[in-house]
Motif scaffolding. Structure first.
Motif, short mmCIF file in Angstrom:
data_model
loop_
_atom_site.label_atom_id
_atom_site.label_comp_id
_atom_site.label_asym_id
_atom_site.label_seq_id
_atom_site.Cartn_x
_atom_site.Cartn_y
_atom_site.Cartn_z
N UNK A 145 -14.67 1.29 -17.37
CA UNK A 145 -13.58 0.87 -16.52
C UNK A 145 -13.22 -0.58 -16.87
N UNK A 146 -11.94 -0.85 -16.91
CA UNK A 146 -11.48 -2.20 -17.21
C UNK A 146 -11.79 -3.13 -16.04
N UNK A 147 -11.96 -4.42 -16.35
CA UNK A 147 -12.25 -5.42 -15.33
C UNK A 147 -11.13 -5.46 -14.30
N UNK A 148 -9.88 -5.38 -14.75
CA UNK A 148 -8.76 -5.43 -13.80
C UNK A 148 -8.75 -4.20 -12.90
N UNK A 149 -9.14 -3.05 -13.41
CA UNK A 149 -9.18 -1.84 -12.60
C UNK A 149 -10.22 -1.97 -11.50
N UNK A 150 -11.36 -2.53 -11.82
CA UNK A 150 -12.40 -2.76 -10.81
C UNK A 150 -11.90 -3.72 -9.75
N UNK A 151 -11.23 -4.78 -10.17
CA UNK A 151 -10.66 -5.75 -9.24
C UNK A 151 -9.62 -5.08 -8.33
N UNK A 152 -8.79 -4.20 -8.89
CA UNK A 152 -7.76 -3.50 -8.11
C UNK A 152 -8.37 -2.65 -7.00
N UNK A 153 -9.53 -2.05 -7.26
CA UNK A 153 -10.18 -1.16 -6.30
C UNK A 153 -11.06 -1.90 -5.28
N UNK A 154 -11.37 -3.13 -5.55
CA UNK A 154 -12.29 -3.86 -4.68
C UNK A 154 -11.58 -5.03 -4.00
N UNK A 155 -11.56 -6.17 -4.65
CA UNK A 155 -11.01 -7.38 -4.04
C UNK A 155 -9.54 -7.27 -3.68
N UNK A 156 -8.74 -6.75 -4.60
CA UNK A 156 -7.30 -6.64 -4.32
C UNK A 156 -7.04 -5.68 -3.17
N UNK A 157 -7.72 -4.53 -3.17
CA UNK A 157 -7.56 -3.57 -2.09
C UNK A 157 -7.99 -4.18 -0.76
N UNK A 158 -9.07 -4.93 -0.76
CA UNK A 158 -9.53 -5.59 0.47
C UNK A 158 -8.48 -6.56 0.99
N UNK A 159 -7.84 -7.29 0.12
CA UNK A 159 -6.77 -8.22 0.52
C UNK A 159 -5.58 -7.46 1.09
N UNK A 160 -5.17 -6.42 0.41
CA UNK A 160 -4.03 -5.63 0.87
C UNK A 160 -4.32 -4.95 2.21
N UNK A 161 -5.54 -4.53 2.43
CA UNK A 161 -5.89 -3.89 3.70
C UNK A 161 -5.67 -4.82 4.89
N UNK A 162 -5.74 -6.12 4.66
CA UNK A 162 -5.52 -7.09 5.74
C UNK A 162 -4.03 -7.31 6.03
N UNK A 163 -3.18 -6.78 5.20
CA UNK A 163 -1.74 -6.91 5.39
C UNK A 163 -1.29 -5.86 6.42
N UNK A 164 -0.91 -6.33 7.59
CA UNK A 164 -0.59 -5.43 8.71
C UNK A 164 0.54 -4.44 8.40
N UNK A 165 1.49 -4.82 7.58
CA UNK A 165 2.65 -3.97 7.29
C UNK A 165 2.39 -2.93 6.20
N UNK A 166 1.36 -3.14 5.39
CA UNK A 166 1.10 -2.22 4.28
C UNK A 166 0.50 -0.92 4.80
N UNK A 167 1.07 0.20 4.36
CA UNK A 167 0.59 1.51 4.79
C UNK A 167 0.00 2.33 3.65
N UNK A 168 0.45 2.07 2.41
CA UNK A 168 0.00 2.85 1.26
C UNK A 168 -0.21 1.92 0.07
N UNK A 169 -1.31 2.18 -0.66
CA UNK A 169 -1.63 1.42 -1.88
C UNK A 169 -1.90 2.46 -2.96
N UNK A 170 -1.20 2.35 -4.09
CA UNK A 170 -1.35 3.31 -5.18
C UNK A 170 -1.79 2.62 -6.46
N UNK A 171 -2.68 3.27 -7.17
CA UNK A 171 -3.09 2.83 -8.51
C UNK A 171 -2.76 3.95 -9.48
N UNK A 172 -1.99 3.63 -10.50
CA UNK A 172 -1.58 4.61 -11.50
C UNK A 172 -2.32 4.30 -12.79
N UNK A 173 -3.11 5.25 -13.25
CA UNK A 173 -3.89 5.06 -14.47
C UNK A 173 -2.99 5.06 -15.69
#
Length: 74
Positions: free
Chosen positions: A1-29
């Protein structure tokens, strides 16, 4: 797995989850027909969509196939 992909699933997703307006997060391989969808209404649990499947985003009143995403790419 690429370093950026791991970041997208962990730290970035955690940040986005704190965004009250965000309802869906998609990762396209980029290397295979695979899409990960995370939805607020489902507790941010990972949903995987593969070849031949349809993705429905009720929040946007939108439905599309994986084939449409990867058309002309893979």
């Amino acid at each position: 797995m690429y370093v950026t992909a791991l970041y997208d699933r962990t730290e970035k997703l955690a940040c986005y989850r704190r965004c009250a307006m965000l309802e869906v997060y998609m990762l396209v391989h980029q290397d295979e027909p695979l899409v990960e969808v995370y939805r607020k209404e489902r507790g941010w649990k990972q949903e995987l969509f593969g070849e031949g499947q349809m993705i429905s985003l009720e929040q946007l009143d939108l439905e599309f196939s994986l084939k449409a995403i990867y058309e002309g790419v893979l």
